[in-house]
Write a protein that holds these residues in place. Structure first.
Motif, PDB file in Angstrom:
ATOM      1  N   ARG A  95     -11.352  34.360 -30.070  1.00  0.00           N
ATOM      2  CA  ARG A  95     -10.303  33.372 -29.793  1.00  0.00           C
ATOM      3  C   ARG A  95      -9.103  34.055 -29.139  1.00  0.00           C
ATOM      4  N   PRO A  96      -8.501  33.409 -28.153  1.00  0.00           N
ATOM      5  CA  PRO A  96      -7.355  34.039 -27.484  1.00  0.00           C
ATOM      6  C   PRO A  96      -6.140  34.103 -28.393  1.00  0.00           C
TER       7      PRO A  96
ATOM      8  N   ARG B  44      -5.992  38.633 -41.397  1.00  0.00           N
ATOM      9  CA  ARG B  44      -6.221  40.088 -41.457  1.00  0.00           C
ATOM     10  C   ARG B  44      -6.746  40.605 -40.117  1.00  0.00           C
ATOM     11  N   LEU B  45      -7.642  39.823 -39.506  1.00  0.00           N
ATOM     12  CA  LEU B  45      -8.150  40.195 -38.199  1.00  0.00           C
ATOM     13  C   LEU B  45      -7.028  40.176 -37.160  1.00  0.00           C
ATOM     14  N   GLY B  46      -6.132  39.188 -37.255  1.00  0.00           N
ATOM     15  CA  GLY B  46      -5.028  39.109 -36.309  1.00  0.00           C
ATOM     16  C   GLY B  46      -4.142  40.339 -36.352  1.00  0.00           C
TER      17      GLY B  46
ATOM     18  N   GLN C 221     -12.662  24.288 -27.098  1.00  0.00           N
ATOM     19  CA  GLN C 221     -11.685  25.358 -26.890  1.00  0.00           C
ATOM     20  C   GLN C 221     -11.564  26.253 -28.126  1.00  0.00           C
ATOM     21  N   TRP C 222     -11.871  25.696 -29.303  1.00  0.00           N
ATOM     22  CA  TRP C 222     -11.792  26.444 -30.560  1.00  0.00           C
ATOM     23  C   TRP C 222     -13.175  26.898 -31.050  1.00  0.00           C
ATOM     24  N   ASN C 223     -14.215  26.514 -30.312  1.00  0.00           N
ATOM     25  CA  ASN C 223     -15.580  26.788 -30.768  1.00  0.00           C
ATOM     26  C   ASN C 223     -15.984  28.221 -30.425  1.00  0.00           C
TER      27      ASN C 223
END
Length: 302
Positions: A287-288, A19-21, A279-281
């Motif tokens: 997050r990119p 949903r955020l995406g 990288q995911w933290n």
């Protein structure tokens, strides 16, 4: 421009990220309104069908539907009504089979499962008893992941499947069913789990039983990244629902603007473990994401 975005539930953090995406894509594109439709009962096809009818009844109607069907067939009549209304649909996570869709954005669930299972089995040096925890029986992603798990097991003769239980993509269900299984079967060497929120439930059950097993999951949700960084989980495979919904929303807007979009976008398999988890933290908001243009540039690069 209005997009109706349909996700499966309010319980799986991956769908909150989806949903955020969609909202991040709308904000980046400008002039786009996102309307969210989510079943109150997780993955309920009756409720999703009713939500589709609700969206179709809006005035004005949404310009496009960005849809992840909760069931392979039980939402088909509602999906066909969207097509009959002439509203374009973009699928993500699960394919739309009941009517034509403009584009479909997902990952290869079989490949994700195969990759994370091989990572686990190599860590176990090719030997051990493994408990498999699946999602809902009718779930497309769960069935594809189970198929990938079984194909990986077939390639490692020293790996024995100690049991298969359904955690229904729910932390509490996975915790309870794992607890019940542990009471009757003792501890496995490892748990191969079809998504991360269930993996967290499995960790809950192991902790409560005073047992240890190597646990892996799928999704790369923040709770799993925290568990990997703390040494409680070995790894996860990144099923990036936020990125999928971002690209699906961007495909919808581009199509409505008369631009060509890919018929299918498949995100690559990425294994996340202690070596690269930083990288995911990040919270989902930080997050990119990659855009359609960036995706096309990557495809065209030599």
């Amino acid at each position: 421009m209005r997009l109706a975005v349909f996700t499966k539930n309010l319980t799986n953090p991956a769908y909150g990220a989806a949903r955020l995406g969609a909202e991040r894509a709308a904000a980046a594109l400008g002039g786009v309104e996102v309307l969210h439709f989510v079943p109150q009962t997780p993955d309920d096809p009756v409720q999703q069908s009713a939500l589709i009818a609700e969206a179709l009844a809006l005035q004005p109607r949404p310009d496009a539907f960005v849809l992840s069907p909760v069931h392979a067939t039980k939402v088909d009549p509602a999906i066909r009504r969207v097509a009959e209304a002439g509203i374009p649909m973009i699928g993500f996570v699960n394919p739309i089979d009941a009517a034509p869709s403009v584009s479909y954005v997902s990952s290869d669930d079989h490949a994700l499962a195969l990759g994370i299972a091989r990572h686990l089995f190599q860590h176990l040096q090719g030997a051990g008893r493994v408990l498999i925890v699946t999602g809902p029986e009718a779930s497309y992603t769960s069935n594809e992941r189970l198929r990938g798990f079984r194909d990986a097991v077939a390639a490692f003769p020293g790996i024995a499947v100690a049991g298969v239980i359904a955690g229904d993509y729910d932390r509490s269900v996975a915790r309870e069913r794992t607890s019940q299984w542990l009471q009757g079967h003792g501890g496995p060497d490892a748990c191969l789990v079809a998504n991360d929120i269930m993996a967290v439930g499995v960790l809950d059950a192991l902790d409560a039983a005073g047992r240890h097993a190597t646990v892996v999951g799928v999704n790369a949700i923040p709770q799993a990244i925290d568990a990997i960084a703390a040494g409680r989980m070995l790894a996860t495979a990144d099923f990036n629902a936020m990125q999928m919904a971002y690209l699906a929303a961007e495909c919808a807007v581009s199509h409505l603007r008369g631009e060509a979009v890919p018929e299918r976008i498949e995100l690559p398999v990425q294994i996340v473990d202690a070596r690269n988890c930083q990288q995911w933290n990040l919270p989902y908001e930080a997050r990119p994401v990659i855009t359609l243009d960036q995706l096309n540039d990557r495809r065209q690069a030599p």
